[in-house]
Design an enzyme around this catalytic site. Structure first.
Site, PDB file in Angstrom:
ATOM      1  N   ARG A   1     -44.516  46.077 -20.433  1.00  0.00           N
ATOM      2  CA  ARG A   1     -43.531  46.758 -21.673  1.00  0.00           C
ATOM      3  C   ARG A   1     -42.115  47.432 -20.182  1.00  0.00           C
ATOM      4  O   ARG A   1     -42.310  48.063 -19.146  1.00  0.00           O
ATOM      5  CB  ARG A   1     -43.831  47.733 -21.790  1.00  0.00           C
ATOM      6  CG  ARG A   1     -44.871  47.632 -23.269  1.00  0.00           C
ATOM      7  CD  ARG A   1     -44.363  46.550 -23.955  1.00  0.00           C
ATOM      8  NE  ARG A   1     -44.718  45.515 -25.014  1.00  0.00           N
ATOM      9  CZ  ARG A   1     -45.793  45.006 -24.882  1.00  0.00           C
ATOM     10  NH1 ARG A   1     -45.775  43.945 -23.681  1.00  0.00           N
ATOM     11  NH2 ARG A   1     -46.540  44.275 -26.167  1.00  0.00           N
TER      12      ARG A   1
ATOM     13  N   ASP B   1     -40.752  39.583 -17.762  1.00  0.00           N
ATOM     14  CA  ASP B   1     -40.679  38.948 -18.953  1.00  0.00           C
ATOM     15  C   ASP B   1     -40.245  39.771 -19.619  1.00  0.00           C
ATOM     16  O   ASP B   1     -40.468  39.142 -21.007  1.00  0.00           O
ATOM     17  CB  ASP B   1     -42.658  38.778 -18.955  1.00  0.00           C
ATOM     18  CG  ASP B   1     -43.359  37.645 -20.051  1.00  0.00           C
ATOM     19  OD1 ASP B   1     -42.506  36.891 -19.947  1.00  0.00           O
ATOM     20  OD2 ASP B   1     -44.064  38.447 -20.559  1.00  0.00           O
TER      21      ASP B   1
ATOM     22  N   HIS C   1     -39.371  37.042 -22.078  1.00  0.00           N
ATOM     23  CA  HIS C   1     -41.053  36.959 -22.836  1.00  0.00           C
ATOM     24  C   HIS C   1     -41.899  36.212 -23.716  1.00  0.00           C
ATOM     25  O   HIS C   1     -41.898  36.129 -24.747  1.00  0.00           O
ATOM     26  CB  HIS C   1     -40.735  38.697 -24.194  1.00  0.00           C
ATOM     27  CG  HIS C   1     -41.434  39.196 -24.031  1.00  0.00           C
ATOM     28  ND1 HIS C   1     -41.034  40.544 -24.401  1.00  0.00           N
ATOM     29  CD2 HIS C   1     -42.917  39.019 -24.061  1.00  0.00           C
ATOM     30  CE1 HIS C   1     -42.560  41.047 -24.952  1.00  0.00           C
ATOM     31  NE2 HIS C   1     -43.896  40.472 -24.541  1.00  0.00           N
ATOM     32  N   ILE C   2     -41.726  35.516 -22.956  1.00  0.00           N
ATOM     33  CA  ILE C   2     -43.010  33.878 -23.412  1.00  0.00           C
ATOM     34  C   ILE C   2     -44.082  33.465 -21.853  1.00  0.00           C
ATOM     35  O   ILE C   2     -44.912  32.211 -22.289  1.00  0.00           O
ATOM     36  CB  ILE C   2     -42.076  32.689 -23.186  1.00  0.00           C
ATOM     37  CG1 ILE C   2     -41.629  32.797 -21.962  1.00  0.00           C
ATOM     38  CG2 ILE C   2     -40.983  32.876 -23.720  1.00  0.00           C
ATOM     39  CD1 ILE C   2     -40.548  31.435 -21.801  1.00  0.00           C
TER      40      ILE C   2
ATOM     41  N   GLU D   1     -34.417  43.217 -26.088  1.00  0.00           N
ATOM     42  CA  GLU D   1     -34.624  41.378 -25.676  1.00  0.00           C
ATOM     43  C   GLU D   1     -34.242  41.309 -27.426  1.00  0.00           C
ATOM     44  O   GLU D   1     -34.089  41.601 -28.181  1.00  0.00           O
ATOM     45  CB  GLU D   1     -35.990  41.393 -26.029  1.00  0.00           C
ATOM     46  CG  GLU D   1     -36.681  42.197 -24.967  1.00  0.00           C
ATOM     47  CD  GLU D   1     -37.928  41.689 -24.427  1.00  0.00           C
ATOM     48  OE1 GLU D   1     -38.812  41.429 -25.730  1.00  0.00           O
ATOM     49  OE2 GLU D   1     -38.777  42.217 -23.413  1.00  0.00           O
TER      50      GLU D   1
END
Lengths: 315, 315
Positions: free
Chosen positions: A227, A251, A275-276, A256
């Protein structure tokens, strides 16, 4: 038993699910909230981002929320705790795709793969590039849980020394050594890879300050796949620009989607994984493979399901 | 004992080498041939590309050539065999950097890493990409020797099924199964990754024809990190353009440097690794680590050195 599913499941996965549980009723509502169905739903299958207090109020029979994701920050924790609703997630599901992404990023950087892609676009044959080796290096893994352990397991096979770092310093699997957050600064100078998989909690907030980056190797790769709260984005950008570290792979981001204006887009040495890292073409299939045994138990009256999440603790 | 070194060794590696062998004389001639030194040289350390018949004639005392590379095609084989000069190489040296490169390429493709680099350049946040997983797939490894075994060892930890393929079908290490070249076509339809590490010999020449690619999965990755003779470049290009396979990763080419005009530069789905997969910033250090024990043995009169190459056999 009424199971309400708020995300899309392909027919070839949906049908076997229904066939496996002839005594359950399923409502598939991937686009809009189906209030009528919610009113009698006992179980909710969700990615976690759509669950609101309002939704819970419309589901008075709800006893169990199965979250097909690891992050549960967006759940209305208080309302869930008050009503004693069980929450379970798919903790194990991310470990393989995430480990593959993370190790892929590391190897790509070490072996000059981004450079090769650029050379190809230019149509230019050259062998004039520095390539490092992963073997023999040291990885510091913050948050060595299921995902960190999977990464540690594979990194060890690449002859990497793995140092886990957690709150308690309690020995973690596939870590050659485990240290507490307090010891972090002592170990940073020897780490070639610093990878955070930490959840967002009070303890992890701003865990990394400018001084931490100064103490790191100039050749180090800093990776955040947990995070974004562990470090202020501006501090990270500053450290990279000063050359305190060589590369950053992210990531997770404060905002976002990442803002168009963010300096991260244009900065050399930054890899943006939007973030994938946990995504996979096999994701839903996997989620259901975790869900089914739990549903079976639940229908038999058991409440000791797999991967129960303690919302008071935050992960 | 007079050791002649025809490539560059950094002072910090050169000095310990000399210190380790006070009874040997070393000549370092990384740029030009030192004919005077050659005249009395007993041992030659070379990358293999500079050794000519003429050079051998100037080195009448030569008994051993240590080639700090795996490819020995450019050596004047006949002259060496006639004079009974021992040839040894650094067979093991490539396995770690090559395995890291090859697995890095595979993971990058599976996990959409090239796409992420492009998105970053465009400054575009998107999560709309297909990401596969490596685990659960099958890799067919042609030439499962030291390098192939190292790759198999790690791929197995990623839960990949490894099928070795060699001339004899003799069981190879870290392969779940080993098959002969004759069985290749039977196994291609199930392979997600086809990786050649084969040397250039009569048996490997044009081992792959158009039909082989037709029998492969449309999603398959074809990787050649051995020698280019196994398939005609035009056949490979044709198969890719037709969509018989999804991706090609090449470390070896008929012509090196690859011609500016080659279609490989502009074709989607092609990754060009300009024959650098085995390179590493630690290469010379490693070569010397293999050389030293052999030199010790050699000076004691032994001739059963590590990694002796049979020039009659070709590898």
């Amino acid at each position: 038993m009424h199971v309400y599913v708020s995300f899309f499941i392909r027919p070839d996965l949906r049908e076997p699910l229904m066939a496996d549980f002839p005594n359950a009723t399923f409502t598939f509502a991937p686009h809009d909230v189906n209030e009528e169905a919610l009113a009698t739903a006992n179980v909710l299958l969700t990615y976690g981002e759509d669950v609101t207090e309002d939704m819970l109020e419309k589901a008075p029979q709800l006893q169990w929320i199965f979250v097909a994701s690891a992050g549960i920050e967006k759940l209305p924790a208080q309302a869930i705790v008050e009503r004693n609703i069980i929450v379970s997630n798919v903790r194990g599901i991310h470990k393989k795709p995430m480990a593959e992404s993370i190790i892929g990023h590391i190897l790509a950087l070490k072996r000059a793969i981004p450079w090769m892609y650029e050379q190809k676009k230019k149509g230019e044959w050259s062998q004039d590039v520095r390539q490092e080796e992963l073997n023999g290096s040291t990885a510091l893994i913050l948050g060595p849980g299921a995902i960190g352990g999977e990464i540690g397991r594979i990194l060890q096979k690449f002859d990497v020394t793995t140092i886990g770092c957690n709150r308690s310093g309690e020995r973690a699997k596939y870590m050659d050594e485990t240290i507490t957050f307090e010891k972090l600064k002592d170990y940073l100078p020897n780490a070639d890879i610093v990878l955070s998989l930490l959840p967002k909690t009070k303890e992890t907030d701003r865990l990394f300050s400018y001084d931490h980056f100064v103490s790191m190797k100039e050749t180090a790769i800093f990776m955040n796949f947990g995070r974004s709260n562990i470090v202020e984005e501006s501090v990270l950008i500053g450290a990279l620009k000063e050359g305190q570290i060589a590369s950053v792979v992210l990531d997770v981001f404060d905002e976002e989607p990442l803002s168009k204006d963010s300096e991260l887009w244009t900065l050399d040495g930054v890899v943006i994984s939007p973030h994938i890292s946990s995504r996979s073409s096999r994701y839903v299939e996997r989620s259901l493979a975790i869900f089914k045994p739990s549903l079976r138990k639940f229908m038999q009256g058991y409440r000791n399901l797999e991967n129960i999440v303690d919302l008071k603790r935050g992960y």
